[in-house]
Enzyme design. Structure first.
Site, PDB file in Angstrom:
ATOM      1  NE  ARG A  87      -3.913   0.105   2.075  1.00 30.70           N
ATOM      2  CZ  ARG A  87      -4.773   0.628   2.960  1.00 30.70           C
ATOM      3  NH1 ARG A  87      -4.750   0.223   4.217  1.00 30.70           N
ATOM      4  NH2 ARG A  87      -5.639   1.549   2.590  1.00 30.70           N
ATOM      5  CG  ASP A 235      -3.581   6.795   6.240  1.00 32.95           C
ATOM      6  OD1 ASP A 235      -4.674   7.329   6.525  1.00 32.95           O
ATOM      7  OD2 ASP A 235      -3.365   5.576   6.380  1.00 32.95           O
ATOM      8  CG  ASN A 245      -7.157  10.434   7.880  1.00 34.21           C
ATOM      9  OD1 ASN A 245      -6.533   9.435   8.237  1.00 34.21           O
ATOM     10  ND2 ASN A 245      -8.357  10.711   8.348  1.00 34.21           N
TER      11      ASN A 245
END
Ligand code: MRU
Length: 349
Positions: A87, A235, A245
């Site tokens: 990711r 994030d 985020n």
């Protein structure tokens, strides 16, 4: 039940895709299994991804079966690359993989077993360090939550996303434990419903009063004076405070600005990417269209409906009232305040 547990030869992961209906544990003995668990969000949330990445690298390194240091170190590089490819947005994952690579390199000369032992120590240290960072962050954060506040929260930022304590949700839990009478407006968080499935479940288990709303109701409640402040996780935070985020965070922040509502971000320093000057440099993960067309295999849109599915958005720093960290609450301008809080260097373990 533990969110994540390293048993010494396997990584146990609480499968968050099944929550809250069932609590199932994935027993991962192979790197591929952990990478798949990250990709499909069985384990998710930036700090949890950091700790998972550390154990993933350890597991992958052990499974190489290397008999000499050279092939082990070479293999560790490839393992890190595989973990990094899962990711792209949460910087904690990249930070932890790099920490593990560094631990292996620093132990060169200790033999294969010595290097693997150092890597295991490093992974455990990353986990306990992560816990301590969040414990302290929650205390700093609780101070910005007024007694009686009604607070908007987006996505899930509790123990599931951080392994322990939580960031934004941990702050709200701490405020509740301190006796502050708070009420949380929980954004359901389309498309994968982290708010509805996970945040509401955690708040209920703590006895924190909450109201679950769909994401598009936040403006309505703000306009009626029902929301006093907002707090979310992150994030990746760029050096200037721009914050990536969960998708929908930016819309909530714009709404908050319009209504004069303070909008806070809570995240540990492992989520701050000082190498990325501004939010425009943050890679945004694009996920499968079926996540928008339906949920858990049920499609409500045409199977071939054209879809966009960015998993995150970037909230510009100017919309953020404060960034709660384990070193205190940074205030604008963030380029200076984050650097100030960062030094003297925050210990990584
Ligand atoms: O796609 P997810 O569920 O991993 O996204 C998680 C979030 O956006 C969280 O808000 C963020 O990671 C902060 S977790 C403390």
């Amino acid at each position: 039940m533990n969110v994540l547990e390293w048993t010494g030869d396997e990584l146990l992961i609480l499968d968050q895709t099944r929550l809250p209906q069932s609590e199932e544990v994935l027993r991962c003995r192979e790197l591929d299994q952990v990478c798949e668990a990250i990709r499909n969000l069985s384990i998710r949330g930036a700090p949890s991804l950091g700790v998972t990445a550390a154990y993933a690298v350890l597991l992958g390194a052990r499974n190489l079966g290397a008999t000499d240091e050279g092939s082990l170190l070479c293999g560790v590089d490839a393992v890190c690359e595989q973990v990094r490819s899962t990711r792209p947005t949460a910087v904690n994952l990249f930070w932890a993989a790099e920490e593990m690579r560094g631990a292996a390199r620093r132990s060169e000369g200790a033999g294969v077993e010595g290097i693997l032992a150092s890597m295991e120590d490093r992974a455990k240290a990353i986990e306990s360090d992560n816990e301590e960072r969040h414990r302290v962050l929650c205390e700093f954060g609780a101070a910005v939550i007024p007694d009686g506040a009604s607070v908007l929260h987006h996505c899930e930022t509790g123990p599931l996303a951080t392994i322990d304590y939580g960031s934004a949700l941990g702050v709200l839990h701490e405020a509740h434990l301190q006796g502050k009478r708070i009420h949380v407006f929980v954004d359901e968080t389309r498309p994968l419903l982290q708010g509805a499935r996970l945040t509401a479940w955690e708040l209920a288990s703590w006895g924190v009063p909450y109201t679950l709303i769909t994401d598009n109701m936040a403006g309505h409640f703000m306009s009626r004076g029902k929301i006093d402040m907002a707090i979310v996780g992150a994030d990746r935070i760029a050096a200037n405070g721009d914050t990536a985020n969960k998708i929908g965070t930016y819309s909530a922040a714009v709404l908050a600005k319009h209504h004069g509502i303070p909008f806070y971000v809570a995240a540990p320093f492992t989520t701050i990417d000082f190498d990325t000057p501004a939010g425009s440099g943050i890679e945004i993960e694009e996920r499968r269209g079926d996540e928008v067309r339906g949920f858990r295999g049920f499609l409500w849109a045409d199977a071939d409906a054209s879809v966009a599915n960015p998993a995150f958005d970037v909230t510009p720093a100017e919309l953020i009232a404060g960034i709660v960290t384990e070193a205190g609450v940074a205030r604008p301008p963030y380029r200076e305040s984050l650097q100030r809080l960062r030094s003297p260097a925050v210990p990584v373990a």
